[in-house]
Write an enzyme that holds these catalytic residues in place. Structure first.
Site, mmCIF file in Angstrom:
data_model
loop_
_atom_site.group_PDB
_atom_site.id
_atom_site.type_symbol
_atom_site.label_atom_id
_atom_site.label_comp_id
_atom_site.label_asym_id
_atom_site.label_seq_id
_atom_site.Cartn_x
_atom_site.Cartn_y
_atom_site.Cartn_z
ATOM 1 N N GLU A 224 14.218 9.338 -23.736
ATOM 2 C CA GLU A 224 14.875 8.211 -23.063
ATOM 3 C C GLU A 224 15.933 7.657 -24.011
ATOM 4 O O GLU A 224 15.689 6.698 -24.742
ATOM 5 C CB GLU A 224 13.887 7.104 -22.671
ATOM 6 C CG GLU A 224 13.067 7.378 -21.442
ATOM 7 C CD GLU A 224 12.319 6.147 -20.939
ATOM 8 O OE1 GLU A 224 12.613 5.023 -21.413
ATOM 9 O OE2 GLU A 224 11.440 6.308 -20.079
ATOM 10 N N GLU B 256 4.726 6.294 -21.558
ATOM 11 C CA GLU B 256 4.771 5.330 -22.659
ATOM 12 C C GLU B 256 3.426 4.607 -22.823
ATOM 13 O O GLU B 256 3.374 3.395 -23.009
ATOM 14 C CB GLU B 256 5.896 4.318 -22.448
ATOM 15 C CG GLU B 256 7.287 4.933 -22.497
ATOM 16 C CD GLU B 256 8.394 3.910 -22.371
ATOM 17 O OE1 GLU B 256 9.348 3.965 -23.161
ATOM 18 O OE2 GLU B 256 8.310 3.048 -21.477
#
Length: 671
Positions: free
Chosen positions: A288, A200
């Site tokens: 996710e 991320e």
């Protein structure tokens, strides 16, 4: 004629011998004469050619779940993995935290790598592929986001950047780790189909040089990963925004997005955003998909997400022919001191992740199937496509573990921390005397506590101020805690970031020259794991402690990591009925006696009657407890128990009154 026959016979023997040589497999399970496994992207789809499953080329829809091997005892891996397979998953996802495998310093040998490799092999044996997230940054609500504490010894250092000191540490680590993973790539006969580059990163920065360095290292050890079946497929994960995707964009790296349950129209929009920087059509993937969420100490209640909402979101994702990884599918526990923390402002905000990482996952912290598990299973079964080369029938679901309420047992012995300082200081970490208190990192200490000790005089100001406190401090005057006048039976404490000063009362028992002893027990409550404040050093920082306008000193610094090794050195135990030092940090001991193996089961220690501290079972650091909630019990796996006497130790740091009993339940409780 005989000569011709003999020549043909010798040629046949030689040819047969050569063929047998060619039949010897390479390391990693590849037959040198057979086509290798492949996994790649073509025309916006994942394609898989699995030689171990007939060798046909098929479209592959990833249905994955996150399972962090480091949050679960190894003896329980097979149970959790089998339940994931039985739910219909074909893949699992896990991080590899740097601080788990290189905890002891720059360029040191790795530890626990056999556990990692065994976990990956178990996943493969059960029929699960693997998406690997090797860091170097993990996040994961884990101590320092997976970075080892010693990386902060170098100040200043820019984590997650092309900072030369940081990069040299990454190179030293990955040059040891990645070669161990290469034989386990899918193309080499192993389970690893995808490897993530950083984590991320678009939420953090835009240092392309850093990302390119990481990709170059990964390609050096794991192959080019060109997306056409060569090497492994490299990918990134980011929130569904163009800005975040731009931050992590790299040529040759497949970009995925992450988000939780939402209406299908928003899901479609997110997958469109995923394609923003793609040079060719790529498979839509949510890497996710949040089945639950984080819970912090002091929250009003544990985070919960309705099973039907999660199942509907999953159904919508799969209906779009998208791939998915559910974060988390099995959460597990933050054993020891390894929970993370979050801070979006160093002066106003510090949130500490609880000991349980249940996450409201489909599999509970104790590995039980839940309503959410079966709701997800019902969805997945709609999308499992039978093939000619595989059996689409799911394996049976293993039974949930036995839970036992052992009831109330008595505390038998207690001893003060202050009577055990010499025993508890790690043999590799000596008490140091310094002009000002020093951080944990300078004590070569990762987690746990530090005791700071100095002398004060009644002529000095009674107003104490800590210039920078990370994270929690309890003050002791002549070895007695300052009691909280608002909460009877508890010690006063200073807590980051809310308060860092206190008015003390001078003791009556001072020396002839007016001196008295001042001790500060400092707890590292978990380093920040996400955001701009990752450089989260622990201890009394930036000058130390002021009495009025004067700095106090010199200081004795006692590192107290409370490892299994140092814990076994505790002595000076007293019978609880005779113990009079409960207004100091205290170790309490109890015995859980189990007469036979039939008595052994999972259990849950209740926090009722406890304050704040640490639980150890047979020398294993199970984790933190704290009466602020919302977690009210702590899970103890049956793996930690045995027939006979089991030693239970509590390290209590908050209560000033003695503890006489503890209670074990057969189920967890959260507010």
């Amino acid at each position: 004629m005989k000569l011709i026959v003999l020549i043909f016979f010798l040629l046949f023997i030689n040819l047969n011998y050569c063929l047998k040589i060619k039949e010897q497999p390479k390391v990693g399970g590849i037959d040198s004469e057979q086509p290798t496994n492949s996994f790649y992207i073509e025309n916006g789809n994942f394609l898989m050619n699995n030689q171990g499953n007939g060798g046909s080329l098929n479209q592959y829809q990833i249905i994955s779940g996150s399972f962090h091997y480091f949050r679960c005892l190894p003896e329980l891996w097979v149970d959790r993995l089998t339940k994931m397979k039985a739910c219909g998953l074909n893949t699992i996802q896990t991080y590899i935290p740097w601080n788990v495998h290189q905890p002891n310093g720059f360029n040191t040998e790795l530890v626990a790598t056999n556990d990692l490799i065994e976990f990956l092999r178990q996943a493969q044996q059960i029929g699960l592929n693997v998406i690997l997230r090797p860091g170097p940054y993990s996040c994961a609500e884990w101590e320092l986001g997976g970075f080892p504490y010693w990386i902060l010894e170098q100040q200043p250092i820019a984590l997650r950047s092309s900072d030369s000191v940081f990069i040299s540490a990454v190179i030293a680590y990955w040059s040891r780790l990645l070669p161990l993973l290469e034989p386990l790539l899918f193309t080499n006969g192993g389970p690893i189909i995808m490897v993530q580059v950083e984590n991320e990163y678009g939420s953090y920065g835009e240092d392309k040089s850093y990302l390119e360095t990481l990709l170059t290292l990964l390609q050096k050890y794991l192959g080019q990963g060109d997306g056409n079946g060569s090497g492994v497929l490299f990918h990134s994960t980011d929130g569904p925004s163009a800005q975040m995707l731009f931050g992590s964009k790299l040529e040759g790296v497949y970009q995925t997005v992450d988000f939780g349950p939402m209406p299908i129209e928003q899901i479609q929009d997110n997958f469109k955003i995923q394609q923003t920087f793609a040079s060719k059509p790529t498979p839509p993937m949510n890497s996710e998909y949040y089945t639950g969420w984080i819970t912090n100490w002091g929250d009003a209640s544990a985070a919960r997400t309705d099973a039907s909402v999660v199942a509907q979101g999953l159904d919508d994702i799969l209906s779009l022919n998208a791939s998915v990884n559910m974060y988390m599918f099995f959460g597990g526990s933050n054993a020891g001191f390894m929970n993370g923390a979050n801070s979006n402002s160093p002066t106003t905000n510090f949130e500490i992740t609880i000991q349980s990482y249940d996450y409201d996952s489909p599999l509970s912290e104790s590995g039980d199937t839940t309503e959410k598990y079966f709701a997800i299973k019902n969805v997945i079964e709609k999308y499992i496509k039978p093939t000619t080369n595989s059996n689409s029938t799911l394996p049976p679901i293993p039974s949930n573990s036995t839970k036992v309420a052992y009831g109330t047992i008595q505390i038998t012995q207690a001893t003060s921390l202050f009577n055990n300082l010499a025993n508890l200081v790690n043999s590799n970490q000596q008490q140091l005397q310094t002009g000002a208190p020093i951080p944990m990192e300078q004590l070569q200490q990762s987690t746990g506590f530090v005791l700071y000790e100095t002398t004060m005089n009644i002529a000095q100001s009674s107003q104490l101020s800590i210039t920078e406190l990370h994270d929690r401090a309890t003050i002791f005057i002549n070895d007695e805690a300052i009691e909280d006048t608002q909460t009877i039976g508890q010690a006063v404490f200073l807590q980051r970031p809310f308060n860092s000063s206190i008015e003390i009362t001078y003791p009556s028992n001072v020396t002839d020259d007016g001196n008295f002893n001042l001790r500060i027990l400092l707890e590292n409550q978990g380093r920040v794991n996400f955001g701009p404040y990752l450089n989260d050093r622990k201890g009394l920082l930036s000058g130390g402690v002021l009495s009025g306008q004067q700095y106090l000193g010199p200081w004795n610094n006692y590192p107290l990591p409370l490892t299994n090794k140092t814990l076994s050195n505790i002595n000076n135990w007293e019978q609880i009925k005779d113990y009079t030092l409960s207004n100091t940090p205290t170790f309490y001991q109890a015995t859980l006696s189990l007469n036979s193996t039939n008595d052994i089961g999972d259990t849950f220690l209740s926090f009722t009657g406890l304050g704040k501290g640490q639980l150890f079972v047979n020398g294993y650091n199970v984790g933190r407890y704290w009466n602020v909630g919302p977690q009210r019990t702590i899970y103890i796996s049956s793996v930690l128990l045995h027939q006979g006497d089991n030693e239970i130790i509590l390290f209590e740091t908050l209560l000033t009154q003695p503890i006489f009993e503890i209670q074990f339940l057969n189920q967890p409780y959260f507010d």
